[in-house]
Design a protein around this motif. Structure first.
Motif, PDB file in Angstrom:
ATOM      1  N   SER A 227      37.211   5.157  37.843  1.00 49.10           N
ATOM      2  CA  SER A 227      37.141   6.909  37.762  1.00 49.10           C
ATOM      3  C   SER A 227      36.119   7.847  37.904  1.00 49.10           C
ATOM      4  O   SER A 227      35.315   7.761  37.030  1.00 49.10           O
ATOM      5  N   GLU A 228      35.724   8.262  38.998  1.00 48.82           N
ATOM      6  CA  GLU A 228      34.994   9.180  39.632  1.00 48.82           C
ATOM      7  C   GLU A 228      34.211   9.928  38.356  1.00 48.82           C
ATOM      8  O   GLU A 228      33.583  10.539  37.748  1.00 48.82           O
ATOM      9  N   LYS A 229      35.656  10.538  38.062  1.00 52.00           N
ATOM     10  CA  LYS A 229      35.606  11.841  37.054  1.00 52.00           C
ATOM     11  C   LYS A 229      35.176  11.801  36.043  1.00 52.00           C
ATOM     12  O   LYS A 229      34.494  12.211  35.724  1.00 52.00           O
ATOM     13  N   SER A 230      35.905  10.074  35.329  1.00 54.49           N
ATOM     14  CA  SER A 230      35.211   9.640  34.105  1.00 54.49           C
ATOM     15  C   SER A 230      34.391   9.408  33.926  1.00 54.49           C
ATOM     16  O   SER A 230      33.258   9.328  32.679  1.00 54.49           O
TER      17      SER A 230
ATOM     18  N   ASN B  90      30.598   2.354  37.545  1.00 53.83           N
ATOM     19  CA  ASN B  90      31.578   3.327  38.162  1.00 53.83           C
ATOM     20  C   ASN B  90      31.708   2.501  39.675  1.00 53.83           C
ATOM     21  O   ASN B  90      31.425   2.502  40.685  1.00 53.83           O
TER      22      ASN B  90
ATOM     23  N   VAL C  83      31.718  10.116  35.433  1.00 55.23           N
ATOM     24  CA  VAL C  83      30.722  11.390  35.598  1.00 55.23           C
ATOM     25  C   VAL C  83      30.761  12.084  33.936  1.00 55.23           C
ATOM     26  O   VAL C  83      30.003  12.602  33.472  1.00 55.23           O
ATOM     27  N   LYS C  84      31.856  12.427  33.509  1.00 59.07           N
ATOM     28  CA  LYS C  84      32.222  13.526  31.969  1.00 59.07           C
ATOM     29  C   LYS C  84      30.891  12.193  30.994  1.00 59.07           C
ATOM     30  O   LYS C  84      30.542  12.932  30.584  1.00 59.07           O
ATOM     31  N   THR C  85      31.612  10.828  31.288  1.00 57.35           N
ATOM     32  CA  THR C  85      30.266  10.000  30.591  1.00 57.35           C
ATOM     33  C   THR C  85      29.330   9.725  31.184  1.00 57.35           C
ATOM     34  O   THR C  85      28.386  10.088  29.626  1.00 57.35           O
TER      35      THR C  85
ATOM     36  N   LYS D 278      27.606  12.392  31.446  1.00 62.10           N
ATOM     37  CA  LYS D 278      26.567  13.317  30.526  1.00 62.10           C
ATOM     38  C   LYS D 278      26.986  13.710  29.065  1.00 62.10           C
ATOM     39  O   LYS D 278      25.897  13.472  28.377  1.00 62.10           O
TER      40      LYS D 278
ATOM     41  N   ASP E  71      37.179   7.369  28.934  1.00 63.69           N
ATOM     42  CA  ASP E  71      36.862   8.388  28.974  1.00 63.69           C
ATOM     43  C   ASP E  71      35.793   7.852  27.219  1.00 63.69           C
ATOM     44  O   ASP E  71      34.575   8.565  27.434  1.00 63.69           O
TER      45      ASP E  71
END
Length: 190
Positions: free
Chosen positions: A33-36, A56, A38-40, A42, A11
């Motif tokens: 991680s694509e999810k991490s 990424n 995207v969160k980062t 933002k 994260d």
């Protein structure tokens, strides 16, 4: 300006804190991680840190055409941090996966240092199946197994145990530190 990489950044809590506190250094978070990611991304848009970049990709997929500030990522890092890796990265570090280690070394400039923190306790009953065949790492393991594997210009400079993190800045670090002592490994160029 020092270039500091955080491999398996999750994260990015650790690397964000470092970038905010040390504006004269440039920080690169490498996270597959694509999810991490995207969160980062933002979080980065809100914080607007000029000395931070997230890539990424998995470390073994970093290529010569990956750039930061018009400079190639290869042979750029003054320091590399791998804080409590998990899954494929952990497996590759502990089992001396040539592709992962080669990629880590390729990112290092002359006289770079690599700092790795691993908690050995997840090898007990909480270990995912894919990690169950990894040997439980300890000081002797890293000194005997990793040292001969390292490229000629790198060596294991220090292996020690620490209980608790001085600054557990991410949920993952807090979780892993709560499990017990940590193995810290410092690898330096000879």
């Amino acid at each position: 300006m020092k270039y500091i990489y955080d491999i398996g950044a999750g994260d990015c809590g650790w690397v964000f804190g470092q970038a905010a506190s040390n504006p004269d250094n440039f920080y690169v978070a490498i996270e597959p991680s694509e999810k991490s990611f995207v969160k980062t991304a933002k979080k980065q848009n809100k914080r607007k840190l000029n000395n931070f970049l997230i890539i990424n990709k998995a470390i073994e997929n970093i290529e010569e055409n990956d750039f930061i500030n018009n400079t190639n990522l290869i042979e750029k890092a003054d320091e590399i941090y791998i804080n409590y890796p998990w899954a494929k990265l952990l497996e590759g570090i502990v089992n001396c996966d040539i592709n992962i280690w080669r990629s880590i070394f390729n990112c290092c400039r002359d006289e770079a240092e690599i700092f790795i923190s691993i908690n050995p306790l997840p090898w007990e009953d909480r270990t995912p199946d894919r990690l169950s065949n990894i040997p439980s790492p300890n000081k002797d393991y890293f000194e005997s197994t990793l040292e001969p594997f390292l490229q000629k210009n790198f060596n294991v400079s220090e292996v020690n145990y620490r209980v608790g993190s001085p600054k557990a800045v991410t949920k993952w670090i807090k979780h892993v530190d709560a499990l017990g002592k940590t193995i810290n490994i410092l690898i330096k160029q000879a």
